[in-house]
Write a protein that holds these residues in place. Structure first.
Motif, short mmCIF file in Angstrom:
data_model
loop_
_atom_site.label_atom_id
_atom_site.label_comp_id
_atom_site.label_asym_id
_atom_site.label_seq_id
_atom_site.Cartn_x
_atom_site.Cartn_y
_atom_site.Cartn_z
N LEU A 7 0.85 -1.19 0.00
CA LEU A 7 0.00 0.00 0.00
C LEU A 7 0.89 1.24 0.00
CD1 LEU A 7 -2.82 1.30 0.17
CD2 LEU A 7 -2.59 1.18 2.66
N VAL A 8 0.67 2.11 -0.99
CA VAL A 8 1.48 3.32 -1.12
C VAL A 8 0.54 4.51 -1.29
CG1 VAL A 8 3.16 4.52 -2.58
CG2 VAL A 8 3.39 2.08 -2.18
N ARG A 9 0.84 5.60 -0.59
CA ARG A 9 0.15 6.85 -0.89
C ARG A 9 1.03 7.61 -1.86
NH1 ARG A 9 0.52 12.15 0.29
NH2 ARG A 9 1.82 11.89 2.10
N GLY A 10 0.47 7.89 -3.02
CA GLY A 10 1.15 8.71 -4.01
C GLY A 10 0.35 9.98 -4.17
N GLY A 11 0.93 11.12 -3.84
CA GLY A 11 0.18 12.38 -3.92
C GLY A 11 -1.05 12.32 -3.05
N THR A 12 -2.22 12.51 -3.66
CA THR A 12 -3.47 12.50 -2.91
C THR A 12 -4.26 11.20 -3.11
OG1 THR A 12 -4.57 13.65 -4.73
CG2 THR A 12 -3.70 15.02 -2.94
N SER A 13 -3.60 10.16 -3.56
CA SER A 13 -4.26 8.86 -3.77
C SER A 13 -3.56 7.76 -2.99
CB SER A 13 -4.24 8.48 -5.25
OG SER A 13 -5.00 9.36 -6.03
N LYS A 14 -4.34 6.72 -2.66
CA LYS A 14 -3.76 5.50 -2.11
C LYS A 14 -3.90 4.42 -3.17
CE LYS A 14 -5.89 4.60 1.70
NZ LYS A 14 -6.33 4.22 3.04
N CYS A 15 -2.84 3.65 -3.33
CA CYS A 15 -2.80 2.67 -4.40
C CYS A 15 -2.14 1.39 -3.88
CB CYS A 15 -1.98 3.26 -5.55
SG CYS A 15 -2.07 2.39 -7.10
N PRO A 43 -20.90 -0.90 -1.55
CA PRO A 43 -20.68 0.55 -1.70
C PRO A 43 -19.78 1.17 -0.62
CG PRO A 43 -23.01 0.10 -1.25
CD PRO A 43 -22.32 -1.22 -1.39
N VAL A 44 -19.53 0.47 0.47
CA VAL A 44 -18.59 0.99 1.47
C VAL A 44 -17.33 0.14 1.55
CG1 VAL A 44 -20.32 2.19 2.87
CG2 VAL A 44 -19.76 -0.19 3.39
N GLU A 45 -17.23 -0.87 0.69
CA GLU A 45 -16.06 -1.75 0.60
C GLU A 45 -15.63 -2.26 1.98
OE1 GLU A 45 -14.05 -0.33 -3.57
OE2 GLU A 45 -13.24 0.58 -1.77
N LEU A 46 -16.62 -2.60 2.80
CA LEU A 46 -16.38 -3.01 4.17
C LEU A 46 -15.55 -4.28 4.29
CD1 LEU A 46 -17.00 -2.34 7.11
CD2 LEU A 46 -19.04 -3.74 6.93
N PRO A 54 -13.01 7.14 -4.84
CA PRO A 54 -12.18 6.94 -6.03
C PRO A 54 -10.68 7.15 -5.77
CG PRO A 54 -14.12 8.22 -6.58
CD PRO A 54 -14.09 8.09 -5.08
N THR A 55 -10.32 7.97 -4.80
CA THR A 55 -8.89 8.20 -4.53
C THR A 55 -8.26 7.12 -3.66
OG1 THR A 55 -9.39 9.63 -2.64
CG2 THR A 55 -9.07 10.71 -4.77
N THR A 56 -9.08 6.23 -3.12
CA THR A 56 -8.54 5.18 -2.24
C THR A 56 -8.86 3.78 -2.74
OG1 THR A 56 -10.51 5.28 -0.82
CG2 THR A 56 -8.62 6.66 -0.19
N SER A 57 -9.31 3.66 -3.97
CA SER A 57 -9.65 2.36 -4.54
C SER A 57 -8.93 2.16 -5.87
CB SER A 57 -11.17 2.22 -4.71
OG SER A 57 -11.79 2.23 -3.44
N LYS A 58 -7.62 2.29 -5.81
CA LYS A 58 -6.79 2.17 -7.01
C LYS A 58 -5.78 1.06 -6.82
CE LYS A 58 -7.28 7.07 -7.92
NZ LYS A 58 -6.67 8.25 -8.47
N ALA A 59 -5.30 0.53 -7.96
CA ALA A 59 -4.30 -0.53 -7.92
C ALA A 59 -3.42 -0.41 -9.14
CB ALA A 59 -4.97 -1.91 -7.90
N GLN A 78 -8.62 1.26 -11.81
CA GLN A 78 -9.50 2.05 -10.95
C GLN A 78 -10.63 1.10 -10.56
OE1 GLN A 78 -9.35 5.59 -9.88
NE2 GLN A 78 -10.70 4.50 -8.48
N VAL A 79 -10.62 0.67 -9.30
CA VAL A 79 -11.58 -0.32 -8.84
C VAL A 79 -12.90 0.37 -8.53
CG1 VAL A 79 -12.03 -2.11 -7.12
CG2 VAL A 79 -9.69 -1.72 -7.92
N GLY A 80 -13.98 -0.17 -9.09
CA GLY A 80 -15.30 0.40 -8.88
C GLY A 80 -15.75 0.22 -7.43
N ILE A 81 -16.61 1.11 -6.99
CA ILE A 81 -17.11 1.08 -5.61
C ILE A 81 -18.59 0.72 -5.67
CG2 ILE A 81 -17.46 2.45 -3.52
CD1 ILE A 81 -15.12 4.25 -4.75
N GLY A 82 -18.92 -0.47 -5.16
CA GLY A 82 -20.29 -0.95 -5.20
C GLY A 82 -20.70 -1.48 -6.56
N THR A 83 -19.78 -1.54 -7.51
CA THR A 83 -20.13 -1.98 -8.87
C THR A 83 -19.61 -3.37 -9.20
OG1 THR A 83 -18.10 -1.09 -9.85
CG2 THR A 83 -20.00 0.42 -9.68
N GLY A 84 -18.61 -3.82 -8.48
CA GLY A 84 -18.02 -5.12 -8.78
C GLY A 84 -17.29 -5.12 -10.10
N SER A 85 -16.75 -3.97 -10.49
CA SER A 85 -16.05 -3.87 -11.76
C SER A 85 -14.76 -3.07 -11.60
CB SER A 85 -16.95 -3.19 -12.80
OG SER A 85 -17.22 -1.86 -12.39
N VAL A 86 -13.94 -3.11 -12.66
CA VAL A 86 -12.67 -2.38 -12.68
C VAL A 86 -12.59 -1.62 -13.99
CG1 VAL A 86 -10.15 -2.60 -12.66
CG2 VAL A 86 -11.54 -4.12 -11.24
#
Length: 185
Positions: A7-15, A43-46, A54-59, A78-86
């Motif tokens: 897990l890396v924070r790059g700028g204002t995103s976590k990836c 939708p909350v990626e619990l 969107p800034t914390t669901s990247k890979a 860019q991993v979707g939130i509550g969508t089950g898609s990328v």
């Protein structure tokens, strides 16, 4: 599930960054892994590592590049939130700074003094970027004081340059061929 990742924070995103040797090579299988790991159907990626924004669901999946003059290739997700898609068609400069630091920290790129240059290719878009990683003293730093607008905590300084950015999406610097144009609406 056990898949090595960093897990890396790059700028204002976590990836979350994955070495390509640790994940499936097929895009469908990789998407299933990311959706599961991030809990992306919720939708909350619990039940996953996603942050529900969107800034914390990247890979990114990082590996050595076969392209001459390029150190590493990376596939951005860019991993979707509550969508089950990328979403696979874009890039993220914030995550690219993390990719540069990861490449140096994992020994994919040798340290070259106080600043280490990493040439990266985003395989989603074909964009080539250069990261300049702070390796003062000839070592990888895990903490730093560099901040960017939108952050409060410091991090390791990584400069980023996009090589030949004009026309990355349209193929042309000026898509209509004109520097200025009036469009009736």
């Amino acid at each position: 599930m056990h898949t090595p990742a960093t897990l890396v924070r790059g700028g204002t995103s976590k990836c979350w960054l994955f070495n390509q040797v640790d994940v499936p090579a097929g895009r469908g299988e990789l998407e299933q892994l990311l959706v599961s790991a991030y809990g992306a159907t919720d939708p909350v990626e619990l039940d996953g590592v996603g942050g529900a924004t969107p800034t914390t669901s990247k890979a990114a999946v990082v590996g050595a590049s076969p392209e001459p003059g390029v150190d590493v290739d990376y596939l951005f997700a860019q991993v979707g939130i509550g969508t089950g898609s990328v979403e696979w068609t874009s890039n993220c400069g914030n995550c690219a700074t993390g990719v540069a630091l990861y490449a140096v920290a994992k020994g994919m790129v040798a340290i070259t003094g106080d600043r280490t240059r990493v040439v990266m290719r985003n395989t989603n878009t074909g964009a080539v970027l250069e990261g300049l990683v702070d390796t003062t003293g000839g070592v990888v730093h895990h903490f730093g004081r560099q901040t960017v607008p939108g952050t409060r905590a410091g991090g390791v300084a990584v400069g980023l340059t996009f090589r030949d950015p004009a026309g990355g999406t349209t193929g042309l610097l000026l898509p209509t061929g004109r520097a200025a144009q009036d469009l009736p609406v």
